[in-house]
Motif scaffolding. Structure first.
Motif, PDB file in Angstrom:
ATOM      1  N   ASP A  59      -0.084  22.424  23.802  1.00 20.64           N
ATOM      2  CA  ASP A  59      -1.157  23.150  24.466  1.00 20.64           C
ATOM      3  C   ASP A  59      -1.429  22.517  25.836  1.00 20.64           C
ATOM      4  OD1 ASP A  59      -2.641  20.836  24.038  1.00 20.64           O
ATOM      5  OD2 ASP A  59      -3.878  21.688  22.450  1.00 20.64           O
ATOM      6  N   SER A  60      -2.466  22.970  26.513  1.00 15.49           N
ATOM      7  CA  SER A  60      -2.749  22.496  27.871  1.00 15.49           C
ATOM      8  C   SER A  60      -3.132  21.018  27.913  1.00 15.49           C
ATOM      9  CB  SER A  60      -3.873  23.337  28.490  1.00 15.49           C
ATOM     10  OG  SER A  60      -5.059  23.240  27.720  1.00 15.49           O
ATOM     11  N   LYS A  61      -3.474  20.445  26.754  1.00 17.77           N
ATOM     12  CA  LYS A  61      -3.802  19.025  26.680  1.00 17.77           C
ATOM     13  C   LYS A  61      -2.641  18.192  26.146  1.00 17.77           C
ATOM     14  CE  LYS A  61      -8.770  19.776  26.133  1.00 17.77           C
ATOM     15  NZ  LYS A  61      -9.970  19.551  25.290  1.00 17.77           N
ATOM     16  N   GLY A  62      -1.483  18.839  26.003  1.00 20.46           N
ATOM     17  CA  GLY A  62      -0.294  18.120  25.572  1.00 20.46           C
ATOM     18  C   GLY A  62      -0.180  17.891  24.082  1.00 20.46           C
ATOM     19  N   ARG A  63      -0.952  18.631  23.296  1.00 25.39           N
ATOM     20  CA  ARG A  63      -0.961  18.427  21.846  1.00 25.39           C
ATOM     21  C   ARG A  63      -0.121  19.482  21.141  1.00 25.39           C
ATOM     22  NH1 ARG A  63      -7.387  18.696  21.343  1.00 25.39           N
ATOM     23  NH2 ARG A  63      -6.842  20.651  22.391  1.00 25.39           N
ATOM     24  N   LEU A  64       0.726  19.033  20.231  1.00 22.18           N
ATOM     25  CA  LEU A  64       1.539  19.950  19.433  1.00 22.18           C
ATOM     26  C   LEU A  64       0.748  20.483  18.243  1.00 22.18           C
ATOM     27  CD1 LEU A  64       4.883  17.948  19.362  1.00 22.18           C
ATOM     28  CD2 LEU A  64       4.545  20.161  20.471  1.00 22.18           C
ATOM     29  N   ALA A  65       1.046  21.725  17.883  1.00 27.73           N
ATOM     30  CA  ALA A  65       0.359  22.335  16.739  1.00 27.73           C
ATOM     31  C   ALA A  65       0.609  21.543  15.461  1.00 27.73           C
ATOM     32  CB  ALA A  65       0.826  23.779  16.569  1.00 27.73           C
ATOM     33  N   LEU A  66       1.832  21.048  15.255  1.00 26.29           N
ATOM     34  CA  LEU A  66       2.145  20.290  14.042  1.00 26.29           C
ATOM     35  C   LEU A  66       1.310  19.019  13.971  1.00 26.29           C
ATOM     36  CD1 LEU A  66       3.849  20.019  11.488  1.00 26.29           C
ATOM     37  CD2 LEU A  66       5.591  18.855  12.864  1.00 26.29           C
ATOM     38  N   SER A  67       1.141  18.380  15.094  1.00 25.60           N
ATOM     39  CA  SER A  67       0.337  17.160  15.132  1.00 25.60           C
ATOM     40  C   SER A  67      -1.118  17.455  14.765  1.00 25.60           C
ATOM     41  CB  SER A  67       0.409  16.536  16.529  1.00 25.60           C
ATOM     42  OG  SER A  67      -0.314  15.334  16.574  1.00 25.60           O
ATOM     43  N   ARG A  68      -1.656  18.526  15.306  1.00 26.72           N
ATOM     44  CA  ARG A  68      -3.044  18.880  15.017  1.00 26.72           C
ATOM     45  C   ARG A  68      -3.201  19.366  13.570  1.00 26.72           C
ATOM     46  NH1 ARG A  68      -6.697  21.782  19.174  1.00 26.72           N
ATOM     47  NH2 ARG A  68      -8.135  20.294  18.220  1.00 26.72           N
ATOM     48  N   ALA A  69      -2.157  19.971  13.038  1.00 31.89           N
ATOM     49  CA  ALA A  69      -2.208  20.453  11.658  1.00 31.89           C
ATOM     50  C   ALA A  69      -2.357  19.306  10.665  1.00 31.89           C
ATOM     51  CB  ALA A  69      -0.952  21.250  11.332  1.00 31.89           C
ATOM     52  N   MET A 100      -1.088  23.853   6.002  1.00 34.65           N
ATOM     53  CA  MET A 100      -0.877  24.167   7.410  1.00 34.65           C
ATOM     54  C   MET A 100       0.374  23.470   7.940  1.00 34.65           C
ATOM     55  SD  MET A 100      -2.035  26.006   9.871  1.00 34.65           S
ATOM     56  CE  MET A 100      -3.765  26.376   9.546  1.00 34.65           C
ATOM     57  N   VAL A 101       0.572  22.221   7.537  1.00 35.62           N
ATOM     58  CA  VAL A 101       1.777  21.483   7.948  1.00 35.62           C
ATOM     59  C   VAL A 101       3.022  22.209   7.458  1.00 35.62           C
ATOM     60  CG1 VAL A 101       3.070  19.330   7.664  1.00 35.62           C
ATOM     61  CG2 VAL A 101       0.591  19.256   8.058  1.00 35.62           C
ATOM     62  N   ARG A 102       3.014  22.616   6.202  1.00 29.04           N
ATOM     63  CA  ARG A 102       4.173  23.322   5.636  1.00 29.04           C
ATOM     64  C   ARG A 102       4.421  24.654   6.345  1.00 29.04           C
ATOM     65  NH1 ARG A 102       2.575  21.866  -0.549  1.00 29.04           N
ATOM     66  NH2 ARG A 102       4.052  20.140  -0.871  1.00 29.04           N
TER      67      ARG A 102
END
Length: 268
Positions: free
Chosen positions: A143-153, A160-162
């Motif tokens: 995202d615009s802050k450099g965060r991956l969806a998997l990391s946030r999940a 959500m991870v799966r």
């Protein structure tokens, strides 16, 4: 004379004195009505009276209040009257029954699916994430802050991870700041999420760029015995730590005899 006020929860204030008796509107009136949601006519009334649709109170806009409360009718009405949809992306990442519809409304209003994916992966339901992925979000794009969806999940749920992994999330990728979900799960003791990441191909001996640590070191540094054992069972190097510090040093510093014995048994 002295004025007496009676405050109501819907943004109205009754002012009573010897010379004055009237209703006044508080600055938070629109926010309160949006958060209640069922008061659609009241939301419309306040908009028609000139309340700013994007006014901030305590960092929240009326649209954010409607989103976080899952108030769909108020949410639609505020969007129709020009509320900025992108400001409600985080607030709309909820787990209630309204989660999917909120995401659809934000997409229809022109929000960036990539920004929505990150927020929804962190806080919302799997069905809501599915809607955003179908809208074209790239599961491996930060995202615009450099965060991956998997990391946030990893802060959300194993489901959500799966889901993200099933949609092609690469478990070897880290965030733009150098942090990695594998190390995050290891350090916090998220055993089952760590297990899923490893099964999906996350490199067990990956050194995190931001900290210089191995995932095993992160687990030992926080005394997470089960995670450390899992990593060792998956082939983690018992001597790969953080610069000159080893996992054994971290385990000793933490004070876990069980971890120390495990590491020695595995070749530390």
């Amino acid at each position: 004379g002295t004025m007496l006020f009676y405050l109501r929860g819907d943004g109205l204030k009754f002012c009573l004195s010897s010379t004055l008796e009237r209703w006044e509107f508080l600055p938070s009136a629109l926010h309160a009505a949006a958060g209640k949601g069922e008061w659609r006519s009241r939301v419309l009334e306040f908009l028609q009276r000139g309340f700013s649709v994007d006014a901030e109170i305590d960092g929240d806009t009326p649209l954010m209040r409607a989103a976080s409360g899952g108030k769909l009718e108020a949410f639609r009405l505020l969007l129709k009257h020009g509320a900025a949809p992108s400001r409600a992306i985080e607030a709309a990442a909820i787990k209630g029954m309204e989660a999917v519809q909120l995401q659809r409304l934000l997409l229809e209003a022109g929000c960036d699916p990539q920004e929505m994916l990150s927020a929804t992966a962190a806080r919302s339901a799997v069905d809501a994430v599915e809607v955003i992925l179908q809208a074209g979000a790239d599961v491996n794009q930060p995202d615009s802050k450099g965060r991956l969806a998997l990391s946030r999940a990893c802060d959300n749920s194993i489901a959500m991870v799966r889901t993200l992994l099933a949609h092609g999330a690469d478990p070897s990728l880290g965030n733009e700041d150098g942090s990695h979900p594998l190390h995050y799960c290891a350090g916090l003791g998220f055993y089952h999420r760590l297990q899923v990441l490893l099964a999906a191909g996350a490199p067990v001996n990956l050194v995190e760029k931001s900290s210089g640590e191995s995932a095993l070191f992160a687990a030992c540094d926080e005394g997470k015995l089960a995670c450390a054992k899992l990593l060792l069972d998956q082939g983690a190097d018992p001597n790969l730590g953080c610069k000159s510090n080893t996992p054994l040093m971290a385990a000793c510093r933490y004070g876990s005899l069980a971890l120390v014995e495990l590491l020695i048994e595995r070749g530390a």
